[in-house]
Design a protein around this motif. Structure first.
Motif, PDB file in Angstrom:
ATOM      1  N   ILE A  31       0.844  -1.194   0.000  1.00  8.02           N
ATOM      2  CA  ILE A  31       0.000   0.000   0.000  1.00  8.02           C
ATOM      3  C   ILE A  31       0.874   1.237   0.000  1.00  8.02           C
ATOM      4  CG2 ILE A  31      -1.643   1.363   1.329  1.00  8.02           C
ATOM      5  CD1 ILE A  31      -3.018  -1.046   2.158  1.00  8.02           C
ATOM      6  N   PHE A 174     -16.107  12.017  -4.312  1.00 10.14           N
ATOM      7  CA  PHE A 174     -15.198  10.911  -4.622  1.00 10.14           C
ATOM      8  C   PHE A 174     -13.895  11.074  -3.859  1.00 10.14           C
ATOM      9  CE2 PHE A 174     -11.518   9.566  -7.156  1.00 10.14           C
ATOM     10  CZ  PHE A 174     -11.786   8.213  -7.290  1.00 10.14           C
ATOM     11  N   LYS A 175     -13.379   9.961  -3.350  1.00 11.38           N
ATOM     12  CA  LYS A 175     -12.078   9.991  -2.672  1.00 11.38           C
ATOM     13  C   LYS A 175     -11.160   8.962  -3.310  1.00 11.38           C
ATOM     14  CE  LYS A 175     -14.152  11.213   1.788  1.00 11.38           C
ATOM     15  NZ  LYS A 175     -15.550  10.765   1.520  1.00 11.38           N
ATOM     16  N   ASP A 177      -8.517   7.466  -1.958  1.00  9.13           N
ATOM     17  CA  ASP A 177      -7.689   6.771  -0.960  1.00  9.13           C
ATOM     18  C   ASP A 177      -7.347   5.352  -1.441  1.00  9.13           C
ATOM     19  OD1 ASP A 177      -8.512   9.040   0.283  1.00  9.13           O
ATOM     20  OD2 ASP A 177      -9.307   8.078   2.076  1.00  9.13           O
ATOM     21  N   PHE A 178      -6.242   4.846  -0.964  1.00  9.93           N
ATOM     22  CA  PHE A 178      -5.871   3.480  -1.328  1.00  9.93           C
ATOM     23  C   PHE A 178      -6.491   2.456  -0.376  1.00  9.93           C
ATOM     24  CE2 PHE A 178      -2.886   5.597  -3.942  1.00  9.93           C
ATOM     25  CZ  PHE A 178      -2.659   4.708  -4.989  1.00  9.93           C
ATOM     26  N   TYR A 179      -7.100   2.962   0.665  1.00 12.07           N
ATOM     27  CA  TYR A 179      -7.636   2.041   1.662  1.00 12.07           C
ATOM     28  C   TYR A 179      -8.932   2.597   2.232  1.00 12.07           C
ATOM     29  CZ  TYR A 179      -8.148  -0.190   6.197  1.00 12.07           C
ATOM     30  OH  TYR A 179      -8.643  -0.844   7.279  1.00 12.07           O
ATOM     31  N   PHE A 180      -9.978   1.802   2.173  1.00 16.91           N
ATOM     32  CA  PHE A 180     -11.228   2.124   2.855  1.00 16.91           C
ATOM     33  C   PHE A 180     -11.607   0.914   3.698  1.00 16.91           C
ATOM     34  CE2 PHE A 180     -11.757   4.646  -1.126  1.00 16.91           C
ATOM     35  CZ  PHE A 180     -11.904   5.901  -0.561  1.00 16.91           C
ATOM     36  N   PRO A 182     -15.177  -0.926   5.732  1.00 13.73           N
ATOM     37  CA  PRO A 182     -16.614  -0.826   5.897  1.00 13.73           C
ATOM     38  C   PRO A 182     -16.971  -0.252   7.262  1.00 13.73           C
ATOM     39  CG  PRO A 182     -15.883  -3.134   6.007  1.00 13.73           C
ATOM     40  CD  PRO A 182     -14.675  -2.290   5.685  1.00 13.73           C
ATOM     41  N   PRO A 183     -18.133   0.384   7.439  1.00 14.93           N
ATOM     42  CA  PRO A 183     -19.145   0.575   6.397  1.00 14.93           C
ATOM     43  C   PRO A 183     -18.718   1.615   5.361  1.00 14.93           C
ATOM     44  CG  PRO A 183     -19.805   1.682   8.425  1.00 14.93           C
ATOM     45  CD  PRO A 183     -18.571   0.911   8.752  1.00 14.93           C
ATOM     46  N   PHE A 184     -19.123   1.374   4.115  1.00 12.65           N
ATOM     47  CA  PHE A 184     -18.727   2.264   3.025  1.00 12.65           C
ATOM     48  C   PHE A 184     -19.748   3.390   2.811  1.00 12.65           C
ATOM     49  CE2 PHE A 184     -17.153  -2.058   1.831  1.00 12.65           C
ATOM     50  CZ  PHE A 184     -15.812  -1.815   2.055  1.00 12.65           C
ATOM     51  N   GLY A 185     -21.009   3.098   3.088  1.00 14.38           N
ATOM     52  CA  GLY A 185     -22.063   4.089   2.869  1.00 14.38           C
ATOM     53  C   GLY A 185     -23.198   3.886   3.856  1.00 14.38           C
TER      54      GLY A 185
END
Lengths: 195, 552
Positions: A31, A174-175, A177-180, A182-185
């Motif tokens: 990453i 919109f983002k 990022d290389f890492y998200f 959950p929860p996403f939304g």
């Protein structure tokens, strides 16, 4: 490793808190490498001057772009520095559109002079007048090209010269990022809570 | 590149040349080299690695970074054989080591049992080559399992799934909002949502990283090897054997044969366009359902005047693209579909063809919003939205994080006139005849797309969309799934390869990729292409060890 790299690594480790250590150990270097790669690409490509457009042409094109994505309570094409993207496109991957810009700008100005007799340049008009001209001009192939370039420049990776400070991405939420995690939304959070 | 990778002399008669390092070729190269054979893989695209990938939408969607280049490799397209084809992009495929598995969305559905025996169950369909496969689901099942475990698939079986001998190696990826909305809407309608099987790692697996949910799967290469492409999985394994050489930038011009009708090797252009002949005992052609057929047609000779392996006249015919039935919905709150993998829940309630509908067809339904910012701003807003100005900007801001599509993945009937052939005029940058695509959806293909668009609209309504719309169903003019052009079968007069992927006409030529398909399945071919590749490998190895491959 310089200090900026160190702080980026620290930031990443922080952002990964809560994740199992085995998972983290496996993935972290990759990453970091990916993110640094994108960062370098972005830094290396800040345009400083126009290469194809003259300052006067640039002002005219920028005025059109600023009507396509206007500035209101949030930044528009102007703040996104879309004009730098367009200039860069015209000297690189869209070189073959150069003559269309030269010809199209003349057509735009002749339309504007016809509609507003005493005006010298499109960018001299007030916003209301500019919209009137563009509504009469929007079927023109050149307008279509500027529209496309404006939109692409507004949302492309900032390394292409537009989307300055990621204002395009911020507008739509919109983002990159290389890492998200959950929860996403809203709805997946609600779904998990209901279970 | 691996230190162990050998460098074979072109005069050396290697055991196998594999053409294409994609979904099938990568697996076959690994299986054959692991079994002790010398393998040269010729791949027209570059050998990119994880460090070469990024999130640049311009590079990927405008400059064809990972796919075929229509400037150098023009296609021509026409709807019917009577029309003159015009030069325009008509097919897309992965053009790199890893092929389409590097950039695909990573949906990884097995076929169901019915897919292999539909003709027996439903009868013939006039005007089509609708047929049973020469193999059954049961014969392929061990290879589906092998693919899932070797490559790393995340999933959980659903109520309509065919029997499996082993569970998925990895649990499903976390649900996203579109998946949650699909699941909620489907349950209200009495349908049965299930987690989507994905070729993306939900947990670390075999030394590779788990997905970081960055959201750049479709159209992009994975920077952390979480996507189970052949590039990240079997190709490094093949190289580790020390018997497999990957030659990227190798554009194949002809599969060469001798007067006895045996394959002798492959002529290709290297990156400098120098012509090279690589000798081989046998060739395995895995160049995808479009290029495989084109190369066979180009490889004609006095002995094979209609193209190689084409005594049946079937090479290039029965092309199937799969169809899509879409609807779009906007919701009150944020979905943020730009994060993580494209699809997390699917519906297979309408998988089977149902005679009550009055037409042939079936499919699977998913929910996603797989558009990146530029693509979204250029083309994914509601139709009535102004194209520029303050209201355009307002719509951009309002919809991006709150939208989702429903996407029905549907059947295409095998129609003989739908085909890959050689354009009589257009040439590629190497001077070879350009690919000509002839394609017109069967009326039933359009009806099943509409059926799924309607189910999507129902689903969006049940899920509580504040706004929803569906465009009209349109005839296909562009294909991403390239299936059926060298169909497998027991009858050499009506098929190109036998049930072991050996060409009926040539004992030392094997063909395995989407071209082998007899019917189209329901829109997710990669899993089946790869199961076929594992199965073909077993049989090729068996034949090679038994001395049944009669080389030149």
């Amino acid at each position: 490793m310089d200090s900026e790299d160190t702080s980026r690594r620290l930031f990443l480790i922080k952002s990964l808190t809560g994740v199992s250590s085995a998972w983290l150990a496996l993935r972290l270097p990759e990453i970091v490498a990916a993110q640094e790669h994108a960062h370098r690409a972005m830094q290396s490509a800040a345009p400083v001057k126009f290469e194809f457009l003259s300052a006067e042409q640039a002002a005219e094109v920028e005025a059109v772009a600023a009507q396509i994505i206007p500035t209101d309570d949030s930044p528009g094409a102007r703040e996104a520095r879309v004009i730098y993207f367009i200039d860069r496109a015209l000297t690189t991957f869209d070189k073959d559109k150069q003559s269309q810009y030269v010809k199209g700008l003349k057509e735009l100005q002749s339309k504007q002079k016809k509609m507003f007799k005493n005006s010298a340049k499109f960018s001299d008009l007030n916003s209301e007048q500019q919209i009137k001209v563009l509504k009469a001009f929007e079927k023109n192939e050149f307008f279509e090209t500027v529209r496309m370039h404006t939109i692409v420049g507004f949302f492309a990776d900032p390394s292409y010269g537009g989307n300055y400070d990621k204002v395009g991405w911020k507008l739509i939420g919109f983002k990159d990022d290389f890492y998200f995690k959950p929860p996403f939304g809203y709805y997946d959070r609600e779904y998990k809570e209901a279970q | 590149m691996s230190a162990q990778q050998p460098k074979f002399e072109t005069q050396t008669q290697v055991d196998f040349v594999v053409i294409g390092a994609g979904a099938a070729g990568g697996i076959i190269a690994k299986e054959l080299s692991t079994a002790g054979f010398q393998v040269v893989v010729l791949e027209q695209g570059p050998y990119l690695k994880e460090k070469d990938f990024d999130h640049d939408e311009i590079k990927h969607f405008w400059q064809a970074a990972l796919i075929n280049d229509w400037k150098k490799q023009p296609n021509s397209f026409r709807k019917t054989p009577k029309a003159k084809a015009t030069v325009q992009p008509a097919v897309m495929y992965g053009r790199m080591v890893g092929g389409g598995t590097a950039h695909f969305t990573a949906n990884y559905w097995r076929f169901h049992e019915i897919d292999f025996v539909e003709r027996s169950k439903l009868g013939t369909i006039s005007g089509t080559g609708f047929d049973d496969w020469p193999i059954t689901y049961a014969e392929l099942e061990p290879y589906y399992t092998k693919a899932e475990w070797e490559l790393g698939i995340s999933g959980q079986p659903g109520p309509f799934d065919p029997p499996r001998s082993k569970p998925y190696p990895l649990p499903p990826l976390p649900i996203k909002s579109a998946g949650a909305l699909l699941a909620n809407g489907a349950r209200k309608l009495g349908w049965h949502p299930q987690p989507a099987p994905m070729a993306i790692l939900s947990q670390p697996y075999r030394g590779r990283s788990a997905c970081s949910h960055c959201g750049f799967c479709e159209g992009y290469g994975c920077e952390i090897k979480a996507k189970s492409s052949t590039l990240a999985t079997v190709i490094p394994e093949a190289e580790k054997t020390g018997r497999c050489e990957i030659r990227s930038g190798s554009y194949v011009r002809k599969i060469e044969t001798d007067n006895a009708g045996r394959v002798t090797g492959v002529i290709y252009f290297d990156e400098k366009k120098t012509e090279i002949f690589q000798r081989a005992k046998a060739v395995v052609l895995c160049a995808n359902g479009a290029e495989t057929a084109r190369l066979l047609l180009i490889s004609k000779s006095n002995l094979f005047p209609n193209g190689l392996a084409n005594s049946s006249g079937v090479v290039g015919k029965y092309l199937m693209f799969n169809g899509g039935g879409f609807a779009t919905g906007v919701f009150e709150h944020e979905l943020n579909e730009f994060k993580s993998v494209a699809v997390t829940r699917i519906i297979h309630d309408f998988y089977d063809s149902d005679p009550k509908r009055g037409f042939y067809g079936g499919g699977g339904l998913d929910a996603r919003f797989d558009v990146y910012p530029i693509g979204y701003a250029l083309g994914a807003l509601p139709r009535e939205t102004p194209r520029w100005g303050a209201d355009y900007k307002k719509a951009l801001k309002q919809y991006y994080t709150r939208s989702m599509f429903t996407f029905g993945h549907t059947t295409s009937l095998p129609v003989e006139r739908n085909s890959i052939s050689l354009d009589p005029e257009a040439k590629d940058s190497w001077g070879l005849p350009a690919m000509r695509v002839t394609y017109k959806d069967h009326p039933d293909d359009l009806k099943i797309m509409k059926f799924f668009s309607d189910r999507g609209m129902e689903l969006l309504d049940a899920a509580g969309a504040t706004k929803r719309w569906a465009g009209p169903v349109e005839e296909s003019t562009f294909g991403v799934h390239l299936l059926g052009t060298c169909r497998m079968g027991n009858d050499p007069k009506r098929s190109v390869v036998n049930k072991y992927h050996r060409a009926h006409d040539l004992a030392n030529l094997f063909i395995c990729d989407g071209s082998s398909f007899v019917t189209s399945g329901r829109g997710q071919p990669t899993c089946t292409i790869q199961a076929l590749a594992y199965r073909a490998s077993d049989h090729i190895i068996r034949m090679a060890k038994n001395g049944e491959i009669k080389s030149a």
